[in-house]
Design a protein around this motif. Structure first.
Motif, PDB file in Angstrom:
ATOM      1  N   PRO A 111       0.837  -1.208   0.000  1.00 53.22           N
ATOM      2  CA  PRO A 111       0.000   0.000   0.000  1.00 53.22           C
ATOM      3  C   PRO A 111       0.872   1.259   0.000  1.00 53.22           C
ATOM      4  O   PRO A 111       2.012   1.245   0.488  1.00 53.22           O
ATOM      5  N   ALA A 112       0.334   2.339  -0.527  1.00 55.21           N
ATOM      6  CA  ALA A 112       1.121   3.562  -0.721  1.00 55.21           C
ATOM      7  C   ALA A 112       1.669   4.134   0.589  1.00 55.21           C
ATOM      8  O   ALA A 112       2.770   4.694   0.610  1.00 55.21           O
ATOM      9  N   TRP A 113       0.954   3.997   1.697  1.00 57.98           N
ATOM     10  CA  TRP A 113       1.405   4.616   2.940  1.00 57.98           C
ATOM     11  C   TRP A 113       2.694   4.001   3.461  1.00 57.98           C
ATOM     12  O   TRP A 113       3.414   4.622   4.265  1.00 57.98           O
ATOM     13  N   LEU A 114       3.040   2.803   2.995  1.00 54.63           N
ATOM     14  CA  LEU A 114       4.284   2.174   3.440  1.00 54.63           C
ATOM     15  C   LEU A 114       5.517   2.827   2.834  1.00 54.63           C
ATOM     16  O   LEU A 114       6.644   2.518   3.220  1.00 54.63           O
ATOM     17  N   ASP A 115       5.330   3.764   1.890  1.00 51.15           N
ATOM     18  CA  ASP A 115       6.478   4.479   1.328  1.00 51.15           C
ATOM     19  C   ASP A 115       7.098   5.450   2.321  1.00 51.15           C
ATOM     20  O   ASP A 115       8.210   5.935   2.109  1.00 51.15           O
ATOM     21  N   ASP A 116       6.366   5.740   3.408  1.00 47.08           N
ATOM     22  CA  ASP A 116       6.915   6.615   4.451  1.00 47.08           C
ATOM     23  C   ASP A 116       8.069   5.890   5.136  1.00 47.08           C
ATOM     24  O   ASP A 116       7.875   4.844   5.755  1.00 47.08           O
ATOM     25  N   PRO A 117       9.328   6.433   5.057  1.00 49.62           N
ATOM     26  CA  PRO A 117      10.473   5.726   5.638  1.00 49.62           C
ATOM     27  C   PRO A 117      10.383   5.547   7.141  1.00 49.62           C
ATOM     28  O   PRO A 117      10.982   4.634   7.707  1.00 49.62           O
ATOM     29  N   GLU A 118       9.620   6.408   7.832  1.00 50.47           N
ATOM     30  CA  GLU A 118       9.496   6.291   9.283  1.00 50.47           C
ATOM     31  C   GLU A 118       8.615   5.109   9.681  1.00 50.47           C
ATOM     32  O   GLU A 118       8.612   4.693  10.840  1.00 50.47           O
ATOM     33  N   LEU A 119       7.865   4.571   8.736  1.00 51.57           N
ATOM     34  CA  LEU A 119       6.982   3.445   9.029  1.00 51.57           C
ATOM     35  C   LEU A 119       7.505   2.162   8.398  1.00 51.57           C
ATOM     36  O   LEU A 119       6.777   1.195   8.246  1.00 51.57           O
ATOM     37  N   ASP A 120       8.790   2.170   8.027  1.00 55.00           N
ATOM     38  CA  ASP A 120       9.366   1.032   7.321  1.00 55.00           C
ATOM     39  C   ASP A 120       9.315  -0.227   8.188  1.00 55.00           C
ATOM     40  O   ASP A 120       9.644  -0.198   9.360  1.00 55.00           O
ATOM     41  N   MET A 121       8.883  -1.314   7.582  1.00 54.86           N
ATOM     42  CA  MET A 121       8.836  -2.601   8.276  1.00 54.86           C
ATOM     43  C   MET A 121       9.432  -3.652   7.352  1.00 54.86           C
ATOM     44  O   MET A 121       8.884  -3.969   6.309  1.00 54.86           O
ATOM     45  N   LYS A 122      10.579  -4.130   7.697  1.00 57.30           N
ATOM     46  CA  LYS A 122      11.205  -5.165   6.883  1.00 57.30           C
ATOM     47  C   LYS A 122      12.075  -6.043   7.760  1.00 57.30           C
ATOM     48  O   LYS A 122      12.546  -5.632   8.817  1.00 57.30           O
ATOM     49  N   ILE A 123      12.305  -7.247   7.292  1.00 60.93           N
ATOM     50  CA  ILE A 123      13.089  -8.206   8.046  1.00 60.93           C
ATOM     51  C   ILE A 123      14.523  -7.724   8.219  1.00 60.93           C
ATOM     52  O   ILE A 123      15.111  -7.126   7.338  1.00 60.93           O
ATOM     53  N   GLY A 124      15.078  -7.966   9.400  1.00 59.22           N
ATOM     54  CA  GLY A 124      16.482  -7.692   9.621  1.00 59.22           C
ATOM     55  C   GLY A 124      16.780  -6.346  10.222  1.00 59.22           C
ATOM     56  O   GLY A 124      17.903  -6.081  10.613  1.00 59.22           O
ATOM     57  N   GLU A 125      15.784  -5.442  10.310  1.00 57.01           N
ATOM     58  CA  GLU A 125      16.089  -4.102  10.800  1.00 57.01           C
ATOM     59  C   GLU A 125      16.538  -4.121  12.261  1.00 57.01           C
ATOM     60  O   GLU A 125      17.226  -3.206  12.708  1.00 57.01           O
ATOM     61  N   ASP A 126      16.168  -5.163  13.016  1.00 58.88           N
ATOM     62  CA  ASP A 126      16.613  -5.286  14.397  1.00 58.88           C
ATOM     63  C   ASP A 126      17.795  -6.237  14.535  1.00 58.88           C
ATOM     64  O   ASP A 126      18.272  -6.472  15.641  1.00 58.88           O
ATOM     65  N   ASP A 127      18.266  -6.794  13.432  1.00 62.98           N
ATOM     66  CA  ASP A 127      19.375  -7.739  13.457  1.00 62.98           C
ATOM     67  C   ASP A 127      20.458  -7.221  12.520  1.00 62.98           C
ATOM     68  O   ASP A 127      20.331  -7.299  11.301  1.00 62.98           O
ATOM     69  N   PRO A 128      21.547  -6.667  13.052  1.00 65.46           N
ATOM     70  CA  PRO A 128      22.574  -6.055  12.195  1.00 65.46           C
ATOM     71  C   PRO A 128      23.233  -7.030  11.233  1.00 65.46           C
ATOM     72  O   PRO A 128      23.651  -6.641  10.147  1.00 65.46           O
ATOM     73  N   VAL A 129      23.337  -8.307  11.605  1.00 60.48           N
ATOM     74  CA  VAL A 129      23.960  -9.288  10.712  1.00 60.48           C
ATOM     75  C   VAL A 129      23.081  -9.516   9.486  1.00 60.48           C
ATOM     76  O   VAL A 129      23.538  -9.447   8.337  1.00 60.48           O
ATOM     77  N   LEU A 130      21.790  -9.779   9.717  1.00 59.83           N
ATOM     78  CA  LEU A 130      20.871 -10.003   8.604  1.00 59.83           C
ATOM     79  C   LEU A 130      20.705  -8.745   7.755  1.00 59.83           C
ATOM     80  O   LEU A 130      20.707  -8.812   6.520  1.00 59.83           O
ATOM     81  N   GLN A 131      20.586  -7.599   8.420  1.00 59.81           N
ATOM     82  CA  GLN A 131      20.412  -6.357   7.668  1.00 59.81           C
ATOM     83  C   GLN A 131      21.645  -6.042   6.835  1.00 59.81           C
ATOM     84  O   GLN A 131      21.542  -5.499   5.724  1.00 59.81           O
ATOM     85  N   GLY A 132      22.814  -6.378   7.350  1.00 59.54           N
ATOM     86  CA  GLY A 132      24.039  -6.147   6.592  1.00 59.54           C
ATOM     87  C   GLY A 132      24.089  -6.939   5.296  1.00 59.54           C
ATOM     88  O   GLY A 132      24.512  -6.433   4.260  1.00 59.54           O
TER      89      GLY A 132
END
Length: 237
Positions: A111-132
Motif C-alpha cells: 500500500p502507498a502509505w508504506l512508502d513513508d520511511p518512518e513506518l518502514d517494516m522489513k526483516i532484519g532491521e533489528d538484526d545487524p547481521v541479517l540487515q548487513g
C-alpha cells in the motif's frame, strides 16, 4: 655735419632672426592644420556634454563549456546480479498465487502509505547481521498491510539474491541465534515465533539456489505463505 646712421646688424644676427621667423611660421601652420583635423574628427567635450569617452577593452567572446552527455542509466532490475538460472521475479506480483492473494482478505500488497520511511517494516532491521547481508545485495521488498494505514498487523518479505558466502553467513547466524532450521523443498527453512498479549510475531527464512526469502510477520500471514512463494519461484519443484 650730416645725420647720424645706426650701424647695420652683423650678418650672424640677421641669419638667427630669419631662422626664428621661419620656425614661427611653421608652428603657426601646424596649429592651423591640427585645428582643421580636430574640427573634422570627434566632437569636443563641450558638444557631448561630458568628458571624452575612452575606449574600453573589448571582452573576449565566451565559449560555453560542453555539458556532459546524459547516460540515461536506469536502476538495475531486481535480481540483475543473480547467477545465471536463478529465478528473477521482476515484481512482487510474481511471487504469489491467486489463492494466496485471496487468503490475505482485506490486506493489500505494498500500500502507498508504506512508502513513508518512518513506518518502514522489513526483516532484519533489528538484526545487524541479517540487515548487513540485505544491504550488500540486490533485493526486492514485498509487504502486505491494511490499505488505510498501520494496524499492528502485516507481513514483510525481502527477496535477497545472495552468493554462496552470504548464504552460509545467514544460515550460520540463524542457527546461532536459536532459530528452528530444517530442510524443506530443496532448501533450508528457519523459523522463530513469539506470542504475547498483543499478538504473535515471527520470522520465516528460506534459502535455496542463490535466493534468500526473509519474512517478518506481525499478527498476520496465511498458512503456507512461505511455501507459496517457493512454488512460484521454483514451479518445477
Amino acid at each position: 655735419m650730416g645725420a647720424a646712421h645706426s650701424p647695420a646688424p652683423p650678418p650672424a644676427n640677421r641669419r638667427l632672426w630669419v631662422i626664428i621667423g621661419v620656425l614661427a611660421a611653421l608652428l603657426a601652420l601646424a596649429v592651423i592644420i591640427i585645428g582643421v583635423l580636430w574640427a573634422r574628427g570627434a566632437p569636443t567635450p563641450a558638444a557631448t556634454g561630458g568628458a571624452r569617452p575612452t575606449p574600453s577593452a573589448t571582452a573576449a567572446p565566451s565559449i560555453a563549456e560542453p555539458s556532459a552527455p546524459s547516460t540515461g542509466t536506469a536502476s538495475p532490475a531486481p535480481g540483475s546480479s543473480a547467477a545465471p538460472g536463478t529465478p528473477r521475479p521482476a515484481s512482487c506480483d510474481e511471487l504469489y498465487s491467486p489463492e494466496m492473494v485471496a487468503a490475505f482478505g482485506d490486506m493489500v500488497l505494498n500500500p502507498a502509505w508504506l512508502d513513508d520511511p518512518e513506518l518502514d517494516m522489513k526483516i532484519g532491521e533489528d538484526d545487524p547481521v541479517l540487515q548487513g547481508v540485505i544491504d550488500a545485495n540486490d533485493s526486492l521488498l514485498c509487504q502486505w498491510a491494511k490499505p488505510e494505514g498501520p494496524s499492528g498487523a502485516g507481513v514483510s518479505t525481502t527477496v535477497v539474491w545472495v552468493d554462496a558466502a552470504d548464504s552460509a553467513t545467514v544460515q550460520a547466524h540463524l542457527a546461532d541465534r536459536g532459530d528452528d532450521c530444517f530442510d524443506q523443498q530443496g532448501g533450508l527453512r528457519c523459523t522463530t515465533e513469539t506470542f504475547t498479549e498483543e499478538g504473535y510475531f515471527g520470522e520465516s527464512h528460506f534459502l535455496r539456489d542463490g535466493i534468500w526469502l526473509a519474512t517478518e510477520y506481525s499478527s498476520a500471514g496465511p498458512e503456507g505463505y512461505t511455501l507459496d512463494m517457493v512454488d512460484s519461484l521454483w514451479p518445477e519443484g
